[in-house]
Design a protein around this motif. Structure first.
Motif, PDB file in Angstrom:
ATOM      1  N   ASP A   1       0.631  -1.205   0.184  1.00 40.69           N
ATOM      2  CA  ASP A   1      -0.040   0.024   0.148  1.00 40.69           C
ATOM      3  C   ASP A   1       0.892   1.191   0.025  1.00 40.69           C
ATOM      4  O   ASP A   1       0.546   2.140  -0.658  1.00 40.69           O
ATOM      5  N   VAL A   2       1.893   1.324   0.747  1.00 37.15           N
ATOM      6  CA  VAL A   2       2.750   2.634   0.946  1.00 37.15           C
ATOM      7  C   VAL A   2       3.470   2.875  -0.621  1.00 37.15           C
ATOM      8  O   VAL A   2       3.412   4.041  -0.975  1.00 37.15           O
ATOM      9  N   TYR A   3       4.008   1.585  -1.387  1.00 36.50           N
ATOM     10  CA  TYR A   3       4.711   1.904  -2.384  1.00 36.50           C
ATOM     11  C   TYR A   3       3.548   2.188  -3.584  1.00 36.50           C
ATOM     12  O   TYR A   3       3.933   2.823  -4.443  1.00 36.50           O
ATOM     13  N   THR A   4       2.483   1.385  -3.652  1.00 37.65           N
ATOM     14  CA  THR A   4       1.727   1.637  -4.673  1.00 37.65           C
ATOM     15  C   THR A   4       0.665   2.915  -4.551  1.00 37.65           C
ATOM     16  O   THR A   4       0.335   3.523  -5.687  1.00 37.65           O
ATOM     17  N   LYS A   5       0.403   3.163  -3.159  1.00 37.78           N
ATOM     18  CA  LYS A   5      -0.369   4.402  -3.437  1.00 37.78           C
ATOM     19  C   LYS A   5       0.173   5.756  -3.242  1.00 37.78           C
ATOM     20  O   LYS A   5      -0.124   6.882  -3.533  1.00 37.78           O
ATOM     21  N   TYR A   6       1.466   5.668  -2.368  1.00 35.18           N
ATOM     22  CA  TYR A   6       1.845   7.062  -1.919  1.00 35.18           C
ATOM     23  C   TYR A   6       3.589   7.419  -2.152  1.00 35.18           C
ATOM     24  O   TYR A   6       3.771   8.422  -1.938  1.00 35.18           O
ATOM     25  N   LEU A   7       4.090   6.355  -2.995  1.00 33.47           N
ATOM     26  CA  LEU A   7       5.344   6.598  -2.977  1.00 33.47           C
ATOM     27  C   LEU A   7       5.672   6.680  -4.683  1.00 33.47           C
ATOM     28  O   LEU A   7       4.963   5.963  -5.555  1.00 33.47           O
ATOM     29  N   THR A   8       6.582   7.419  -5.203  1.00 35.08           N
ATOM     30  CA  THR A   8       7.309   7.493  -6.506  1.00 35.08           C
ATOM     31  C   THR A   8       8.663   6.779  -6.545  1.00 35.08           C
ATOM     32  O   THR A   8       9.403   7.119  -5.648  1.00 35.08           O
ATOM     33  N   VAL A   9       8.966   6.003  -7.352  1.00 32.66           N
ATOM     34  CA  VAL A   9      10.299   5.380  -7.360  1.00 32.66           C
ATOM     35  C   VAL A   9      11.111   5.585  -8.918  1.00 32.66           C
ATOM     36  O   VAL A   9      10.445   5.222  -9.674  1.00 32.66           O
ATOM     37  N   THR A  10      12.325   6.493  -8.688  1.00 31.03           N
ATOM     38  CA  THR A  10      12.814   7.106  -9.958  1.00 31.03           C
ATOM     39  C   THR A  10      14.385   6.388  -9.516  1.00 31.03           C
ATOM     40  O   THR A  10      14.860   6.383  -8.672  1.00 31.03           O
ATOM     41  N   VAL A  11      14.795   5.585 -10.750  1.00 28.87           N
ATOM     42  CA  VAL A  11      16.085   5.288 -10.863  1.00 28.87           C
ATOM     43  C   VAL A  11      17.010   6.144 -11.547  1.00 28.87           C
ATOM     44  O   VAL A  11      16.529   6.501 -12.563  1.00 28.87           O
ATOM     45  N   THR A  12      18.179   6.573 -10.898  1.00 23.64           N
ATOM     46  CA  THR A  12      18.822   7.541 -11.514  1.00 23.64           C
ATOM     47  C   THR A  12      20.326   7.294 -11.399  1.00 23.64           C
ATOM     48  O   THR A  12      20.774   6.429 -10.338  1.00 23.64           O
ATOM     49  N   GLU A  13      21.355   7.609 -12.061  1.00 27.58           N
ATOM     50  CA  GLU A  13      22.696   7.842 -11.705  1.00 27.58           C
ATOM     51  C   GLU A  13      22.969   8.254 -10.581  1.00 27.58           C
ATOM     52  O   GLU A  13      22.453   9.255 -10.103  1.00 27.58           O
ATOM     53  N   ASN A  14      24.053   7.643  -9.755  1.00 33.05           N
ATOM     54  CA  ASN A  14      24.320   8.388  -8.434  1.00 33.05           C
ATOM     55  C   ASN A  14      25.115   9.429  -8.695  1.00 33.05           C
ATOM     56  O   ASN A  14      26.446   9.359  -8.709  1.00 33.05           O
ATOM     57  N   ALA A  15      24.546  10.698  -9.045  1.00 32.46           N
ATOM     58  CA  ALA A  15      25.235  11.801  -8.859  1.00 32.46           C
ATOM     59  C   ALA A  15      26.171  12.298  -7.784  1.00 32.46           C
ATOM     60  O   ALA A  15      27.124  13.198  -8.215  1.00 32.46           O
ATOM     61  N   LEU A  16      26.248  11.824  -6.511  1.00 30.05           N
ATOM     62  CA  LEU A  16      27.054  12.018  -5.553  1.00 30.05           C
ATOM     63  C   LEU A  16      28.648  11.457  -6.112  1.00 30.05           C
ATOM     64  O   LEU A  16      29.734  11.946  -5.218  1.00 30.05           O
ATOM     65  N   MET A  17      28.562  10.319  -6.730  1.00 27.34           N
ATOM     66  CA  MET A  17      29.800   9.974  -7.384  1.00 27.34           C
ATOM     67  C   MET A  17      30.371  11.033  -8.343  1.00 27.34           C
ATOM     68  O   MET A  17      30.213  10.975  -9.467  1.00 27.34           O
ATOM     69  N   THR A  18      31.092  11.949  -8.127  1.00 28.33           N
ATOM     70  CA  THR A  18      31.670  12.946  -8.754  1.00 28.33           C
ATOM     71  C   THR A  18      32.718  12.646  -9.888  1.00 28.33           C
ATOM     72  O   THR A  18      33.256  13.417 -10.611  1.00 28.33           O
ATOM     73  N   ARG A  19      33.448  11.381  -9.438  1.00 26.84           N
ATOM     74  CA  ARG A  19      34.526  11.148 -10.272  1.00 26.84           C
ATOM     75  C   ARG A  19      34.177  10.436 -11.739  1.00 26.84           C
ATOM     76  O   ARG A  19      32.923  10.422 -11.878  1.00 26.84           O
ATOM     77  N   PRO A  20      35.144  10.374 -12.501  1.00 29.03           N
ATOM     78  CA  PRO A  20      34.689   9.864 -13.968  1.00 29.03           C
ATOM     79  C   PRO A  20      34.181   8.356 -13.721  1.00 29.03           C
ATOM     80  O   PRO A  20      34.324   7.724 -12.675  1.00 29.03           O
ATOM     81  N   ALA A  21      33.453   7.893 -14.716  1.00 30.72           N
ATOM     82  CA  ALA A  21      33.066   6.749 -14.688  1.00 30.72           C
ATOM     83  C   ALA A  21      34.298   5.675 -14.670  1.00 30.72           C
ATOM     84  O   ALA A  21      35.421   5.917 -14.788  1.00 30.72           O
ATOM     85  N   ILE A  22      33.833   4.398 -14.262  1.00 29.13           N
ATOM     86  CA  ILE A  22      35.096   3.348 -13.994  1.00 29.13           C
ATOM     87  C   ILE A  22      35.754   2.974 -15.372  1.00 29.13           C
ATOM     88  O   ILE A  22      35.111   3.073 -16.289  1.00 29.13           O
ATOM     89  N   LYS A  23      37.039   2.830 -15.242  1.00 26.62           N
ATOM     90  CA  LYS A  23      37.681   2.572 -16.211  1.00 26.62           C
ATOM     91  C   LYS A  23      38.896   1.797 -16.048  1.00 26.62           C
ATOM     92  O   LYS A  23      40.019   1.843 -16.069  1.00 26.62           O
TER      93      LYS A  23
END
Length: 610
Positions: free
Chosen positions: A553-575
């Protein structure tokens, strides 16, 4: 382990003598002379305890010197910091991997090996000690010598194999200590020989389990031999897929399985609680003991408990090892099928990502709305959602960067000992299990796959999945695809290891020994979820009534779930670089020893595949 750490350097506890303080005042137990220990197995055990204390692995499975192997080096959590990390960014320097040892030190790898070699030599020439006691003492030291060399070989390939104490007094003696690198094959042969000796002389179980908990057994030696030879057969060391190497690995892991099962080893019934039964834990093969002592000479506290709890003042948390969304998605459904697999009987949605997952998910990942009895509050609910762009977790301060927490091996009210103070978890005594029986099963499965024994691989995978609580299904396959090819089975085992050993320091090394760092991780920063409270249709008293609501009920009625890149990782992508499958010998080590040759992928002539 609660106040019973057998490997302490507290001499009184070993001898039980009132005069022990005087002995400690006069003797360095880390380098006890042969004259002191000759013929005395008790004193020799004290010296051996120092070797245990120096060489036992720490919580999380990361290298004790470089730190490689933790969750930040794989998709378990990625590195979420903003400071430079040359390993992840593909800019590693010749001076960055220092485990080889570039200075005279008792705490680097070769300093520890010297202590072991001195111990072995002193006992080997001792004519007074009972031969059985001597063999058992030497065998434990040989185990740790293999352990130390394995940590070096998996980093660099072949290294100088020093098996006797070196003495550099005078110019000629000093020059005699300059030893070149043995081939990788020679290193593997020596490690196996040492472990074969340990297997021969060590007991399957020790008497008095409460006082010998954590002591190396015949089965532990066989299991380490199996792990080492699995590496030797893996693509990192066996890129040509030589079948004989897989056969050797299979033989070793089958031997480990047989020895361990004959001595009562089996999977612990409850995956979530296997860390909290210590003495006589049937799944624990190679263990580092910890205690809850707060100030005496036996103090050895585990940092895992306090390091991984949320940063709430009431539970003394550090908020470490935060699971990434990638790790969350890796867990299969309860029927063992991958999330989103059309053949699964359980539908998957990102909105309700927590539903009907492999039971190991709930025992490893703490997520918004889950029940987590992490304090003395029964049925405590964890909330990490956002309101108006700000996390409600801890009033927005020190909130999880990914929306998740790792809760593997964290004590809760249903498993905590009466001595655990949830307001001061720095004094946790939960033991670290470096090799679990589950690993022995999966090592055997992988080795069996290498030689085409896929039926045996299926058997071990099913046993592991059955303990996890995955549905057997009408076909009894626990969600596994039938009639897999050899390549498909290898991949299935790696995936199983990713889930079974999540946050146990295995994933980075698995990807590295399979030469998959680049293909699996390069170009990624890691993703997270942002779970937000809807701006309309939410009851005014939601914050006070949410604990009584069902999660759906909590998830389907009252919350939105958004997947995003972890912007807190300010370094370049793994290489990750293809040169990382064998790290460079540190420049300082080469400068110190003119006979050391650099790896051929780092400008030298040494071939680590030989």
């Amino acid at each position: 382990m609660k106040n019973k750490y057998i490997l302490s350097m507290l001499f009184c506890s070993v001898l039980g003598l009132t005069s022990c303080v005087d002995v400690l005042d006069k003797t360095d137990l880390g380098a006890a002379s042969p004259e002191v220990v000759a013929g005395d197995s008790v004193l020799s055990n004290v010296a051996l305890s120092y070797i245990y204390n120096q060489n036992l692995p720490d919580w999380g499975g990361a290298s004790s010197i470089s730190g490689f192997g933790g969750s930040t080096y794989s998709e378990e959590s990625y590195n979420q910091g903003s400071t430079e990390n040359r390993l992840l960014e593909g800019t590693l320097l010749l001076t960055d991997v220092g485990d080889f040892g570039t200075a005279l030190s008792a705490t680097n790898n070769y300093g520890k090996i010297r202590t072991i070699n001195s111990f072995i030599y002193d006992l080997s020439v001792d004519k007074k000690m009972d031969i059985g006691a001597k063999n058992r003492l030497i065998s434990q030291a040989l185990f740790f010598r293999s352990w130390r060399y394995f940590e070096l070989v998996k980093l660099y390939g072949g290294v100088p194999m020093i098996t006797a104490p070196q003495y550099a007094v005078g110019i000629e003696a000093r020059e005699a200590t300059f030893v070149g690198r043995n081939t990788t094959t020679e290193c593997y042969n020596q490690m196996v020989a040492d472990l074969d000796t340990a297997i021969k002389y060590l007991p399957g179980t020790w008497s008095s389990p409460s006082t010998n908990w954590g002591r190396i057994t015949k089965g532990a030696a066989a299991a380490l031999k199996g792990r080492i030879l699995l590496y030797a057969a893996s693509p990192q060391f066996n890129p040509s897929d030589v079948t004989s190497k897989w056969q050797t690995s299979y033989n070793a892991n089958k031997q480990a399985y047989d020895i361990l099962t004959a001595n009562g080893a089996k999977l612990f019934a409850d995956y979530g609680k296997l860390w909290f039964t210590e003495v006589s834990n049937t799944e624990a093969v190679f263990v580092t003991g910890y205690n809850t002592s707060t100030g005496d000479q036996q103090r050895r506290n585990s940092g895992w408990e306090s390091g991984n709890r949320p940063k709430y003042s009431t539970v003394s948390g550090g908020g470490g090892n935060l699971p990434s969304w990638d790790m969350v998605k890796a867990y299969p459904m309860k029927d063992g099928k991958a999330a989103g697999d059309a053949t699964s009987k359980y539908a998957y949605s990102d909105q309700t990502f927590y539903k009907n997952r492999d039971p190991r998910f709930d025992k490893t990942i703490a997520f918004n709305g889950c029940t987590w009895n992490m304090t003395n509050v029964p049925n405590n609910r964890l909330w990490t959602y956002f309101v108006s762009g700000k996390s409600i977790e801890n009033a927005g301060a020190n909130a999880s960067n990914t929306g998740f927490y790792c809760r593997k091996a964290l004590q809760t009210t249903d498993v905590a000992s009466s001595t655990l103070d949830f307001s001061n978890t720095a004094y946790s005594g939960t033991d670290w299990i470096e090799i679990r029986f589950a690993e022995v099963l999966l090592n055997l499965a992988e080795s069996a796959t290498g030689i085409g024994k896929l039926d045996e691989a299926y058997t071990q995978l099913k046993v592991v999945r059955a303990r996890a609580g995955i549905d057997a299904g009408t076909d009894g396959m626990y969600g596994l695809k039938a009639n897999m090819s050899r390549a498909e089975m290898f991949n299935a085992i790696l995936t199983e290891r990713q889930i079974e050993f999540a946050f146990e320091g295995k994933r980075f090394w698995d990807l590295r020994r399979w030469r998959l760092l680049e293909s699996v991780l390069n170009g990624k920063k890691g993703s997270k979820v942002v779970i937000s409270l809807k701006t309309t249709g939410v009851p005014a008293d939601f914050a006070t009534t949410r604990d009584a609501l069902t999660l759906d009920d909590v998830y389907t009625k009252y919350l939105t779930v958004t997947v995003t890149e972890n912007a807190l990782m300010t370094r370049p992508a793994i290489k990750y670089s293809p040169t990382y499958y064998f790290f460079p010998i540190p420049t300082g080590a080469i400068n110190n020893n003119p006979k050391i040759v650099q790896n051929n992928t780092w400008g030298g002539a040494f071939e680590p595949l030989q």
